[in-house]
Design a protein around this motif. Structure first.
Motif, mmCIF file in Angstrom:
data_model
loop_
_atom_site.group_PDB
_atom_site.id
_atom_site.type_symbol
_atom_site.label_atom_id
_atom_site.label_comp_id
_atom_site.label_asym_id
_atom_site.label_seq_id
_atom_site.Cartn_x
_atom_site.Cartn_y
_atom_site.Cartn_z
ATOM 1 N N SER A 1 0.862 -1.182 0.000
ATOM 2 C CA SER A 1 0.000 0.000 0.000
ATOM 3 C C SER A 1 0.895 1.226 0.000
ATOM 4 O O SER A 1 2.016 1.193 0.538
ATOM 5 C CB SER A 1 -0.907 0.002 1.235
ATOM 6 N N HIS A 2 0.405 2.312 -0.596
ATOM 7 C CA HIS A 2 1.193 3.547 -0.596
ATOM 8 C C HIS A 2 1.439 4.040 0.830
ATOM 9 O O HIS A 2 2.458 4.672 1.106
ATOM 10 C CB HIS A 2 0.471 4.623 -1.411
ATOM 11 N N LEU A 3 0.511 3.745 1.739
ATOM 12 C CA LEU A 3 0.676 4.176 3.125
ATOM 13 C C LEU A 3 1.863 3.489 3.793
ATOM 14 O O LEU A 3 2.443 4.025 4.736
ATOM 15 C CB LEU A 3 -0.598 3.904 3.919
ATOM 16 N N ASN A 4 2.232 2.296 3.311
ATOM 17 C CA ASN A 4 3.363 1.574 3.906
ATOM 18 C C ASN A 4 4.669 2.331 3.755
ATOM 19 O O ASN A 4 5.618 2.110 4.520
ATOM 20 C CB ASN A 4 3.503 0.196 3.255
ATOM 21 N N TYR A 5 4.726 3.214 2.767
ATOM 22 C CA TYR A 5 5.961 3.953 2.541
ATOM 23 C C TYR A 5 6.106 5.149 3.483
ATOM 24 O O TYR A 5 7.194 5.709 3.599
ATOM 25 C CB TYR A 5 6.031 4.434 1.091
ATOM 26 N N VAL A 6 5.022 5.543 4.146
ATOM 27 C CA VAL A 6 5.077 6.720 5.025
ATOM 28 C C VAL A 6 6.066 6.512 6.173
ATOM 29 O O VAL A 6 6.966 7.344 6.382
ATOM 30 C CB VAL A 6 3.673 7.080 5.555
ATOM 31 N N TYR B 1 4.144 -2.652 13.488
ATOM 32 C CA TYR B 1 3.338 -3.017 12.325
ATOM 33 C C TYR B 1 3.031 -4.512 12.311
ATOM 34 O O TYR B 1 1.877 -4.924 12.091
ATOM 35 C CB TYR B 1 4.060 -2.614 11.035
ATOM 36 N N ARG C 1 -5.066 -2.611 7.274
ATOM 37 C CA ARG C 1 -5.456 -1.200 7.368
ATOM 38 C C ARG C 1 -5.184 -0.640 8.747
ATOM 39 O O ARG C 1 -4.596 0.439 8.888
ATOM 40 C CB ARG C 1 -6.943 -1.050 7.022
ATOM 41 N N ILE D 1 -1.217 -0.477 9.604
ATOM 42 C CA ILE D 1 -0.459 0.665 9.081
ATOM 43 C C ILE D 1 -0.932 1.964 9.728
ATOM 44 O O ILE D 1 -0.132 2.889 9.942
ATOM 45 C CB ILE D 1 -0.563 0.734 7.537
ATOM 46 N N LEU D 2 -2.223 2.053 10.073
ATOM 47 C CA LEU D 2 -2.717 3.256 10.747
ATOM 48 C C LEU D 2 -2.039 3.436 12.103
ATOM 49 O O LEU D 2 -1.552 4.521 12.426
ATOM 50 C CB LEU D 2 -4.234 3.167 10.927
ATOM 51 N N THR E 1 0.789 2.180 13.077
ATOM 52 C CA THR E 1 2.219 2.429 12.865
ATOM 53 C C THR E 1 2.474 3.885 12.491
ATOM 54 O O THR E 1 3.412 4.512 12.988
ATOM 55 C CB THR E 1 2.758 1.500 11.765
ATOM 56 N N ILE E 2 1.635 4.440 11.616
ATOM 57 C CA ILE E 2 1.803 5.834 11.203
ATOM 58 C C ILE E 2 1.565 6.779 12.379
ATOM 59 O O ILE E 2 2.279 7.783 12.546
ATOM 60 C CB ILE E 2 0.869 6.161 10.026
#
Length: 429
Positions: free
Chosen positions: A92-97, A183, A193, A196-197, A199-200
């Motif tokens: 997911s693009h969010l994983n790169y955050v 994570y 979902r 990653i939330l 973790t961010i």
């Protein structure tokens, strides 16, 4: 700057390779293997070099550092688990955050000079002394130089032995290891979902990010303590033993904090729940063995410099306890200004966990809020005991604030898990 980045990256790779067999005990993604391997490899390799220096008098040079990395890898390899496999995580693009945040912190830490006082006067000073003298002789003459374990100083010294100018970038990688474990644990308990939330949310904490850019021990300690607690919340012997190693390494990073006792109680509870006495025995041996390796040496040095240190029983005499009563307002304001107010929003998240637990009675969530409450109790008791020994205890409030840095990831993870449970219950109905 470029040479320091190359050298710190080299040391990080050595740490990761040395710890790789240990992470193979667990089923997880390549992300977990890298993050967890760095935490374990860094801790065990530096601890092993310290113990070799103590027991055999080997010099603390890079040749023996490489030997300690090799021994760390070999022991892990001989005990590795052939059953654990690398799993693929959904991209997911969010994983790169979180990855971008860690890279940013690494570049900032590598570029900025060391300015924090304890970094200059303690951790990094000892690292330079080790790199020059290849011994601990110059550090055993004052209690200040030996006031904290040598993990970070020995790790920094590897960078300076190779000619690097700054080892500060390594601290961002402890943050990266912590985020990888968070994570993976949330992924095992929730879904991609929510994993990653959560973790961010931890990654964007400004307090944690700041600590990832300068060379204090609070963030590495947080990484070991939280990672250890998360694995001690697991349900297999391998998870409990990995958690015990991480908690032991937290004492190799900062040994004065009492929170390792909470971790041991969690280990005992989980072992009894699983009816696995072997996990309790082996985990206790790993946890306390690492801790004792440092504290026994520290007590020996301190007693040689200061003579006999007053025992806890002496400090807790009736007269001493009565003398605490007039100090109660001071304790209140100290805790309020340095522990409660700076993290007020995070402490309130405990209430969310409690409310969800009353509705769902989820055991893991109950352990989360019990650990959070016990943390606050430990800080209060620790402050009172510290005041019995140090008359100027009230003048170091920022130290108390840094000491409870781990409440940020602990409560954010617990709150993320609590909201996931509520949503799951709604969809199940």
């Amino acid at each position: 700057m470029l040479s320091s980045i190359v050298i710190t990256t080299t040391i990080a790779l050595l740490c990761t390779l040395a710890g790789l067999p240990y992470s193979s005990h667990l089923r997880g993604s390549l992300l977990l293997r890298v993050g967890l391997s760095y935490l374990i490899g860094s801790g065990i390799a530096t601890f092993l070099l310290f113990m070799l220096h103590r027991a055999l008098g080997v010099p603390l040079n890079f040749q023996f550092a490489l030997l300690s990395f090799a021994f760390t890898w070999l022991f892990g390899y001989l005990t590795r688990s052939p059953e654990a496999v690398i799993v693929t995580i959904k991209r997911s693009h969010l994983n790169y955050v979180p990855v971008l945040i860690i890279i940013t912190a690494f570049l900032i830490g590598s570029y900025l000079p060391l300015t924090a006082w304890d970094s200059l006067a303690l951790y990094d000073f000892r690292a330079h002394a080790i790199a020059i003298t290849h011994s601990l002789e110059d550090m055993t003459k004052t209690t200040y130089d030996m006031s904290y374990p040598l993990h970070i100083s020995i790790l920094h010294s590897f960078v300076y032995m190779l000619g690097g100018e700054s080892a500060q970038g390594l601290h961002a990688l402890f943050f990266g290891g912590l985020l990888a474990v968070i994570y993976e644990r949330l992924l095992a308990w929730t879904n991609p979902r929510w994993a990653i939330l959560g973790t961010i949310l931890v990654a964007v904490s400004h307090e944690l990010f700041d600590h990832a850019t300068f060379a204090y021990t609070n963030l590495p300690y947080t990484a070991y303590l939280i990672s250890g607690l998360l694995y001690l919340l697991g349900s297999t012997r391998r998870e409990l033993l990995i958690g015990s190693i991480l908690i032991g390494l937290s004492s190799w990073t900062r040994s004065a904090e009492p929170f390792w006792l909470l971790a041991w109680m969690l280990l005992a509870y989980q072992s009894l729940k699983l009816k696995d006495a072997k996990s309790l025995f082996m985990g206790s041996l790993l946890l306390y063995g690492i801790r004792y390796g440092w504290t026994q040496y520290y007590n020996q040095i301190v007693s040689g410099l200061m003579g006999e240190v007053p025992s806890l029983n002496t400090s807790l005499s009736l007269n001493s306890l009565l003398a605490l009563i007039p100090k109660i307002p001071s304790y209140y304001w100290y805790m309020r200004l340095n522990v409660i107010d700076p993290y007020r929003g995070y402490w309130f998240l405990i209430l969310l966990m409690v409310l969800v637990w009353f509705k769902t009675r989820d055991i893991r969530l109950g352990l989360f809020f019990l650990l959070s409450f016990a943390t606050l109790g430990g800080v209060i008791i620790g402050t009172i005991l510290f005041s019995l020994y140090i008359p100027t205890w009230a003048d170091i409030g920022t130290s108390a604030r840094r000491m409870v840095l781990f409440i940020i990831p602990l409560t954010l993870i617990g709150a993320t898990y609590a909201i996931y449970i509520i949503n799951s219950k709604k969809y199940d109905q």
